[in-house]
Design a protein around this motif. Structure first.
Motif, PDB file in Angstrom:
ATOM      1  N   ASN A 135       9.038  25.136  15.517  1.00  0.00           N
ATOM      2  CA  ASN A 135       8.304  23.881  15.619  1.00  0.00           C
ATOM      3  C   ASN A 135       7.539  23.539  14.344  1.00  0.00           C
ATOM      4  O   ASN A 135       7.446  22.372  13.947  1.00  0.00           O
ATOM      5  CB  ASN A 135       7.355  23.922  16.820  1.00  0.00           C
ATOM      6  N   LEU A 136       6.987  24.565  13.700  1.00  0.00           N
ATOM      7  CA  LEU A 136       6.291  24.314  12.439  1.00  0.00           C
ATOM      8  C   LEU A 136       7.281  23.897  11.350  1.00  0.00           C
ATOM      9  O   LEU A 136       6.969  23.053  10.502  1.00  0.00           O
ATOM     10  CB  LEU A 136       5.533  25.577  12.003  1.00  0.00           C
ATOM     11  N   ALA A 137       8.470  24.486  11.364  1.00  0.00           N
ATOM     12  CA  ALA A 137       9.494  24.085  10.416  1.00  0.00           C
ATOM     13  C   ALA A 137       9.886  22.625  10.634  1.00  0.00           C
ATOM     14  O   ALA A 137      10.114  21.870   9.676  1.00  0.00           O
ATOM     15  CB  ALA A 137      10.721  24.996  10.544  1.00  0.00           C
ATOM     16  N   LEU A 138       9.930  22.205  11.881  1.00  0.00           N
ATOM     17  CA  LEU A 138      10.217  20.798  12.182  1.00  0.00           C
ATOM     18  C   LEU A 138       9.106  19.898  11.659  1.00  0.00           C
ATOM     19  O   LEU A 138       9.378  18.827  11.097  1.00  0.00           O
ATOM     20  CB  LEU A 138      10.375  20.622  13.699  1.00  0.00           C
ATOM     21  N   ASP A 139       7.862  20.299  11.846  1.00  0.00           N
ATOM     22  CA  ASP A 139       6.739  19.481  11.372  1.00  0.00           C
ATOM     23  C   ASP A 139       6.768  19.354   9.841  1.00  0.00           C
ATOM     24  O   ASP A 139       6.398  18.302   9.311  1.00  0.00           O
ATOM     25  CB  ASP A 139       5.405  20.113  11.799  1.00  0.00           C
TER      26      ASP A 139
END
Length: 286
Positions: A280-284
């Motif tokens: 999810n952090l990679a997506l952000d």
């Protein structure tokens, strides 16, 4: 000391042993192990924290919820597997539900009744119904069938209590329509809250559902309730929703899944898994 009675010498020796062991095991050993851990495994020793914009947002080894204030999934994020730790993902209450495969009968809430604390009676869901309800919810979120063997279409366990003259769908509270009309020539009734069906024969009904579209880790909690990973299959099931919500190409989202997938431990133990927080952090960051 030689003139002391033997019982006093024994107590003095015990006191010395207590003081020495307290110093060694209660002070020296903890300081030594803490120092070694901080020197060699600083990040892991501190809980493997993950930061975003200078703030700690979670841990790489502790699962967490990606829902809103009401507990609903935030659609632009990948969702973790369910948790039975406290109210969910509570590191201070890590535990499993301790429910097994034979836990298939719900306790239906009795309208108007209250529990010992004066709260409205909410009944108790069996493990089977929890799995069925989660599968139905995940299916609706991801736009796939949430059907599973031994589950009704309304998301409870498909279980009958069979008597000589009737059968009861005990997990479907009246006035619900039973998931099947008859069973071996017996009319199937809905379950009446508060009625004792213990004398009946318990019959789980498999139904016509084949291989579920919703993976097992999407509907079951881990033993700790804090598993930070999901299966690759569950991540791939969520990928189209996340890509749509973020306006990204599906291939790009799948690439991020691959980049945040860990292999089998030692190359042969377990299955590949996806760290949800890191994904999810990679997506952000995209």
């Amino acid at each position: 000391m030689d003139r002391m009675p033997s019982w006093i010498r024994q107590h003095v020796a015990a006191l010395r042993a207590l003081l020495v062991l307290t110093a060694v095991t209660g002070i020296i050993y903890p300081l030594l192990t803490t120092g070694v851990a901080q020197a060699l495994f600083n990040n892991k020793a501190n809980g493997s924290p993950i930061e975003k914009d200078g703030k700690t947002v979670g841990s790489a080894i502790i699962g967490q919820s990606f829902g809103d204030a009401d507990g609903n999934p935030v659609k632009k994020y990948f969702q973790s597997r369910p948790s039975a730790a406290g109210d969910g993902y509570d590191p201070t209450s890590t535990a499993a539900s301790n429910l097994g495969p034979e836990d298939v009968l719900d306790t239906l809430p009795v309208p108007g009744a209250k529990d010992e604390e004066g709260n409205p009676d909410e009944g108790k869901q069996s493990l089977l119904t929890q799995v069925c309800a989660r599968s139905k919810a995940v299916g609706e979120l991801e736009g796939v069938s949430g059907a599973r063997p031994f589950c009704t279409s309304d998301g409870v366990g498909a279980v009958l209590k069979v008597f000589p003259d009737r059968a009861v769908s005990v997990n479907q509270a009246c006035p619900a329509t039973p998931f099947i009309a008859t069973y071996q020539g017996l009319k199937v009734e809905c379950g009446k809250p508060g009625e004792d069906y213990a004398a009946g024969r318990t019959v789980p009904v498999r139904g016509s559902a084949s291989t579920p579209a919703v993976p097992a880790d999407a509907v079951t909690a881990s033993a700790s309730g804090l598993d930070p990973h999901i299966s690759v299959a569950y991540a791939e099931l969520q990928a189209p929703r996340v890509a749509k919500e973020r306006g990204l190409a599906l291939d790009k989202v799948k690439t991020l899944i691959n980049e945040n997938t860990t292999g089998r431990a030692l190359g042969f133990m377990g299955e590949p898994a996806v760290n949800v927080l890191e994904l999810n952090l990679a997506l952000d960051r995209r």
